[in-house]
Every structure is written in C-alpha cells, then in structure tokens.
Scaffold this active site. Structure first.
Site, short mmCIF file in Angstrom:
data_model
loop_
_atom_site.label_atom_id
_atom_site.label_comp_id
_atom_site.label_asym_id
_atom_site.label_seq_id
_atom_site.Cartn_x
_atom_site.Cartn_y
_atom_site.Cartn_z
CD GLU A 183 35.60 42.13 25.76
OE1 GLU A 183 34.84 42.71 25.95
OE2 GLU A 183 36.19 41.17 26.32
CG HIS A 214 32.47 40.68 27.68
ND1 HIS A 214 33.70 41.29 28.19
CD2 HIS A 214 31.85 40.11 28.94
CE1 HIS A 214 33.57 41.69 29.16
NE2 HIS A 214 32.70 40.94 30.16
CB ILE A 264 32.21 34.57 39.31
CG1 ILE A 264 31.36 35.61 39.12
CG2 ILE A 264 32.45 33.48 38.10
CD1 ILE A 264 31.69 36.55 38.25
NE ARG A 296 36.31 43.67 33.30
CZ ARG A 296 35.13 43.19 33.52
NH1 ARG A 296 34.73 41.85 33.09
NH2 ARG A 296 34.40 43.91 34.12
#
Length: 301
Positions: A253, A271, A148, A224
């Site tokens: 979350e 998210h 990523i 995260r």
C-alpha cells in the site's frame, strides 16, 4: 513534547497542532541527549510502527499512542523490555470497520459495483444485468472473532445470514465455531477476514483455502493484506475458481499489485474502512486522551 515515531494521518497531525509539540526525526536528532531522555510520549500509527533505532535514542519513553487497532508493526516483546506501553485505538475503529465489511459483502453479492459499470457502459440497452445473490440466508464465515469480527457477525446475522467463525479457540458466542480456516471455507459462501496481521497469519488464505471456498464463493478482507496470498488470489479470480473478492487492504500500500485493477470480479478499496467523519472525530478525541493518559489502555507483550 511528543516524539513522532512513524507516519500519522494528516488530519490527526492538524488536530494536534498547537496543542502539543510534535518532534519529527530531524528535530529529535537535533536535541542533546538529556533533552531526548526527557521525552516520555511517542506518537505513531498501526501502519507506521516504531523502529528500535529511534527507540534507542529515547531512553525516557514510557508510552506510545498509536493511531489504529493493529499491533503487528510493533515488536511487543522489545517494547515490554524497554518498559514502554503501547496504546493503540481499537475501540474507535470497530464499528466503522465492521460496517465496511458488511457493505463489501452486500456489494459483492448484489453486484453493486458491476451494475454501476453496466449502466455507465450502456450495456443496459442490450439486455438484463447479471444475477446476483440474496444476502439473507447466505452462509458467512468470519476469520477472527475479536471486536471487529464479532460486530461483523452480529450485523450479518441481523440480515438473516448464517454465521460461522474460526479463530484460536471457541468463544462464548451464538455462532458455530469451526476449528480452522480451510474447514470454514468448505462450509460457507462468503469468507470475511477480520483477524490480526503479523507473521502468525501471513498467507493464511492461500490456494487451498480459495479452492475450498469454491467457484460460487466470495472473499472479503478488512484485516491486513498479508493474511492473503495475493498471487494465489489473483490466479483464483482470473481462473474463476472463486466468484469474487472485495479488498480494503493489500500487501503493498498504496500501490497494490496492478493485476487487481484488471479483475472485474474484484472490488478494490483504499484501506478506507474507517474513513467516516464520526471515526475521525472519535479517533482524534482518543489520541488527545492517550497523550494525556497514555498508560491506561496499554497493550502488553
């Protein structure tokens, strides 16, 4: 039969309905020992993980398909001891997460969310909206140059940004390597977090890093929530010690610290970096493949 070891997205569950028999905790508990021992595949998600107590009841388990790229919710050493292969889905998450990170960078620098509120409040009639920053030429620091992070770097470099990165070690990449995150914060305008979660990166970005990013600096987190000391970030935003932040992930979350909602310099996202139609298509296809050929892309401890 596939044992459900943790929560899985509803659309993945619906796509598998009728194709495989998904056994939830209650159904697993109702089976006798030999029947449970005959189950070789498990299904969970990067957020759902899989606990040792459940694994103890499934001695025949040989592979776990996991929705998502992360592995920090799993005890990899324990899975290795049990002879269980963990098979996440990192490849199908890369493009969408990187694209989201770039979108958040642009939204922060160009006041996209703030300008929307400006028009809706009717403030335009009183004067001009606040100035933003040009994206081209901005110095970007990427924390974690994995799949990523590398795509984020490529995309932002293509927009004319000057990219640096940090990680465990330098890589064969066309961008400048900086030895640690604090030094990287000194050198950039925007810090983009794309590193793995887990104890090794917990609180990596705290008060010192934020202060070194400075009052004209921005933070973007698509990794995260645990990577950021949220109390330190909230204080830095409240006191104007950094210019803004865009967060797709949080420590808690789906109920993040309510103070985030009061911060006008903070963009909040649920998210949702991978929430595209293309991702769900590719993800479901990959989960189907893993449930048939699960050991081919296993993660080792």
């Amino acid at each position: 039969m596939v044992a459900v070891l943790g929560r899985i997205p509803p659309d993945v569950r619906a796509a598998l309905d009728g194709e495989v028999s998904l056994l939830e905790a209650g159904a697993l508990a109702a089976l006798d020992g030999p029947s449970r021992a005959g189950i070789g595949l498990g299904l969970t998600s990067a957020m759902g993980g899989g606990n040792a107590e459940t694994l103890d009841k499934l001695p025949g388990l040989r592979a776990i398909a996991s929705v998502g790229a992360g592995t920090d919710a799993f005890d990899l050493a324990d899975l290795s001891r049990r002879g269980i292969a963990l098979c996440p889905t990192p490849d199908v998450m890369t493009e969408d997460t990187a694209e989201c990170a770039v979108g958040l960078v642009i939204a922060l620098l160009r006041n996209v969310v703030g300008n929307d509120r400006f028009v809706r409040r009717g403030d335009w009639v009183a004067g001009r909206a606040p100035l933003g920053w040009r994206v081209s030429g901005r110095r970007i620091g990427v924390v974690g140059l994995g799949r990523i992070g590398a795509r984020v770097a490529e995309k932002l470099a293509a927009l004319g940004c000057v990219v640096s990165y940090t990680g465990r070690s330098a890589k064969a990449a066309p961008w400048t390597f900086v030895s640690d995150v604090a030094r990287l914060a000194d050198a950039v305008d925007v810090l983009v977090l794309t590193c793995a979660g887990g104890e090794g990166t917990r609180g990596l970005v705290g008060a010192e890093v934020l202060d070194r990013l400075g009052p004209d600096g921005f933070l973007v987190n698509v990794s995260r929530g645990s990577v950021v000391d949220e109390a330190a970030l909230i204080a830095a935003l409240e006191e104007g010690r950094i210019a803004g932040a865009a967060l797709d992930v949080f420590e808690n979350e789906p109920t993040p610290d309510p103070r985030f909602a009061e911060l006008r310099t903070c963009i909040l996202s649920p998210h949702a970096a991978t929430f595209t139609r293309e991702n769900r298509r590719d993800l479901i296809s990959e989960i189907r493949r893993l449930l048939g050929l699960a050991t081919s892309t296993a993660v080792s401890a």
